[in-house]
Motif scaffolding. Sequence first.
Motif, mmCIF file in Angstrom:
data_model
loop_
_atom_site.group_PDB
_atom_site.id
_atom_site.type_symbol
_atom_site.label_atom_id
_atom_site.label_comp_id
_atom_site.label_asym_id
_atom_site.label_seq_id
_atom_site.Cartn_x
_atom_site.Cartn_y
_atom_site.Cartn_z
ATOM 1 N N ARG A 58 0.838 -1.198 0.000
ATOM 2 C CA ARG A 58 0.000 0.000 0.000
ATOM 3 C C ARG A 58 0.872 1.246 0.000
ATOM 4 N NH1 ARG A 58 -3.815 -1.927 3.984
ATOM 5 N NH2 ARG A 58 -3.417 -0.233 5.427
ATOM 6 N N ILE A 59 1.907 1.209 0.811
ATOM 7 C CA ILE A 59 2.792 2.366 0.915
ATOM 8 C C ILE A 59 3.525 2.620 -0.398
ATOM 9 C CG2 ILE A 59 4.898 3.214 2.011
ATOM 10 C CD1 ILE A 59 3.930 1.877 4.586
ATOM 11 N N GLU A 73 0.868 12.836 5.739
ATOM 12 C CA GLU A 73 0.039 12.760 4.547
ATOM 13 C C GLU A 73 0.024 11.332 3.998
ATOM 14 O OE1 GLU A 73 -1.991 14.417 2.926
ATOM 15 O OE2 GLU A 73 -1.978 13.738 0.849
ATOM 16 N N LEU A 74 1.172 10.694 4.051
ATOM 17 C CA LEU A 74 1.266 9.316 3.568
ATOM 18 C C LEU A 74 0.390 8.390 4.412
ATOM 19 C CD1 LEU A 74 2.487 7.212 1.727
ATOM 20 C CD2 LEU A 74 4.489 7.118 3.225
ATOM 21 N N ALA A 75 0.378 8.668 5.704
ATOM 22 C CA ALA A 75 -0.441 7.851 6.602
ATOM 23 C C ALA A 75 -1.906 7.943 6.193
ATOM 24 C CB ALA A 75 -0.267 8.326 8.044
ATOM 25 N N ARG A 76 -2.312 9.155 5.853
ATOM 26 C CA ARG A 76 -3.706 9.342 5.455
ATOM 27 C C ARG A 76 -3.986 8.609 4.146
ATOM 28 N NH1 ARG A 76 -4.052 14.368 6.911
ATOM 29 N NH2 ARG A 76 -2.893 15.023 5.075
ATOM 30 N N THR A 77 -3.074 8.750 3.214
ATOM 31 C CA THR A 77 -3.244 8.113 1.907
ATOM 32 C C THR A 77 -3.260 6.586 1.978
ATOM 33 O OG1 THR A 77 -2.053 9.962 0.907
ATOM 34 C CG2 THR A 77 -2.360 7.987 -0.439
ATOM 35 N N ALA A 78 -2.305 6.040 2.697
ATOM 36 C CA ALA A 78 -2.214 4.579 2.773
ATOM 37 C C ALA A 78 -3.123 4.015 3.854
ATOM 38 C CB ALA A 78 -0.769 4.165 3.022
ATOM 39 N N PHE A 79 -3.833 4.895 4.532
ATOM 40 C CA PHE A 79 -4.748 4.489 5.589
ATOM 41 C C PHE A 79 -4.043 3.628 6.641
ATOM 42 C CE2 PHE A 79 -8.799 2.812 7.290
ATOM 43 C CZ PHE A 79 -9.481 4.011 7.394
ATOM 44 N N LEU A 80 -2.987 4.168 7.177
ATOM 45 C CA LEU A 80 -2.245 3.470 8.228
ATOM 46 C C LEU A 80 -2.089 4.428 9.409
ATOM 47 C CD1 LEU A 80 0.673 1.957 6.111
ATOM 48 C CD2 LEU A 80 -1.105 0.663 7.291
ATOM 49 N N LEU A 81 -1.999 3.889 10.593
ATOM 50 C CA LEU A 81 -1.792 4.740 11.756
ATOM 51 C C LEU A 81 -0.329 5.133 11.807
ATOM 52 C CD1 LEU A 81 -3.948 2.952 14.458
ATOM 53 C CD2 LEU A 81 -4.470 5.019 13.170
ATOM 54 N N GLY A 82 -0.069 6.276 12.399
ATOM 55 C CA GLY A 82 1.289 6.763 12.492
ATOM 56 C C GLY A 82 2.306 5.748 12.959
ATOM 57 N N PRO A 83 2.076 5.133 14.090
ATOM 58 C CA PRO A 83 3.049 4.172 14.605
ATOM 59 C C PRO A 83 3.350 3.023 13.635
ATOM 60 C CG PRO A 83 1.595 4.844 16.339
ATOM 61 C CD PRO A 83 1.016 5.396 15.065
ATOM 62 N N SER A 84 2.326 2.520 12.988
ATOM 63 C CA SER A 84 2.553 1.439 12.028
ATOM 64 C C SER A 84 3.415 1.947 10.887
ATOM 65 C CB SER A 84 1.224 0.936 11.465
ATOM 66 O OG SER A 84 0.451 0.333 12.477
ATOM 67 N N SER A 86 5.416 4.426 10.817
ATOM 68 C CA SER A 86 6.766 4.726 11.284
ATOM 69 C C SER A 86 7.655 3.484 11.237
ATOM 70 C CB SER A 86 6.676 5.250 12.719
ATOM 71 O OG SER A 86 7.828 5.984 13.057
ATOM 72 N N ARG A 87 7.130 2.391 11.737
ATOM 73 C CA ARG A 87 7.898 1.136 11.732
ATOM 74 C C ARG A 87 8.160 0.653 10.325
ATOM 75 N NH1 ARG A 87 4.137 -1.649 16.129
ATOM 76 N NH2 ARG A 87 2.766 -1.137 14.425
ATOM 77 N N ILE A 88 7.119 0.649 9.524
ATOM 78 C CA ILE A 88 7.248 0.136 8.170
ATOM 79 C C ILE A 88 8.231 0.964 7.346
ATOM 80 C CG2 ILE A 88 6.010 -0.459 6.069
ATOM 81 C CD1 ILE A 88 3.499 -0.815 7.742
ATOM 82 N N LEU A 89 8.175 2.275 7.516
ATOM 83 C CA LEU A 89 9.093 3.130 6.768
ATOM 84 C C LEU A 89 10.540 2.824 7.173
ATOM 85 C CD1 LEU A 89 7.322 6.611 6.672
ATOM 86 C CD2 LEU A 89 7.564 4.905 4.848
ATOM 87 N N SER A 110 9.554 14.902 7.587
ATOM 88 C CA SER A 110 10.491 14.151 6.751
ATOM 89 C C SER A 110 9.754 13.790 5.471
ATOM 90 C CB SER A 110 10.994 12.905 7.490
ATOM 91 O OG SER A 110 10.033 11.909 7.535
ATOM 92 N N MET A 111 10.378 14.088 4.378
ATOM 93 C CA MET A 111 9.771 13.837 3.087
ATOM 94 C C MET A 111 10.159 12.442 2.606
ATOM 95 S SD MET A 111 8.297 16.657 2.985
ATOM 96 C CE MET A 111 7.557 16.619 1.348
#
Lengths: 172, 172
Positions: A58-59, A73-84, A86-89, A110-111
Amino acid sequence: MAKRPADPADDGAAAVRQVPMRDFSRSLPMSLLRAREAVMRQFRPSLREHGLTEQQWRILRALAAIDTVEVTELARTAFLLGPSLSRILRDLEARSLIERKTAKADQRRSMVSISEKGVKLMASVAPSSEAIYAEITRRFGARKLVELQEMLGELEQSLAGLGAGEEASAEE
Amino acid sequence: MAKRPADPADDGAAAVRQVPMRDFSRSLPMSLLRAREAVMRQFRPSLREHGLTEQQWRILRALAAIDTVEVTELARTAFLLGPSLSRILRDLEARSLIERKTAKADQRRSMVSISEKGVKLMASVAPSSEAIYAEITRRFGARKLVELQEMLGELEQSLAGLGAGEEASAEE
DNA sequence: CGAATATACTTAACATGTTAAGTTAATGCG
DNA sequence: CGCATTAACTTAACATGTTAAGTATATTCG
């Protein structure tokens, strides 16, 4: 019809034997869960072969379409919570599938962007993914699929701003 | 930069620039995920107040309706994977919300049932839960809700036995 | 300017999702 | 009976979901 009050006062004994609530397996959350699982079951094997989880995919897809975005913004787009996210990135960056650099204007931001390697990986997964989607569409019916998605969107809209706790009304 | 490509051969232009893949946020999995999240967001606070997670609540509901079941059957009913169920049952048993005893006929099987305490807990949660469900139904529309669930069921049916790997056809 | 707030993330902690391996109890069969 | 196989769970290991804290940087405003 017959909502089945789940009657607390109705003395424990009998309550447990007969239909305690709405058959349960027919509740909306269960219906949505099962439908989604039925769909994802189709994609997981393919993604897995490429070493990707559903969320990682998804990301990457979101990044491929947006080029560069802030984490929020990415969190909103990929529909993921911040903490998730953060780990995945962190993991995707370690695998060099994405790149990250802090914004000059605002050191907090961070871009994020997909890397060349990430683009290539996507290219190798996309065909299979598209084929699966096409097969699902074929089986269920393109028209019905559109209709279903419209209803899902409406459901989402119906509930927008209900439990989000728009403050100024809760007791906390 | 210009993350576009994702498209080795076809510079076929429009394909990649305009719609990277199906806008992605409009994909079926995302639609289902968002709809379900919109719904669950309504229930979680209430469940949380009673110290229950969504899954624990599913298990209690399933047990209340069935009285006594084997773990495998319960997993199917509550739509949980074995390992998840195994952990949750351990916790629920520790909290005395359920009871477990191995079947006499087959020592491998353990029969699970809800406890008195579990029944009482359910009774205390049910009213709020029913109210929320009613509100959702009211907002979305009872008729449309039925229609939506029928479509979800059909979707599930359409995909039944597709990626499950019915053996005897896969390469593994 | 500087303390209080607000932002944008990241960490932490606990629960579940998901797949693989391990355990113990039946079954099948020579 | 004895061993291989199957069945029903449980453990393990890793990834994400979810909520609460923690960090560092920006902003507000006195």
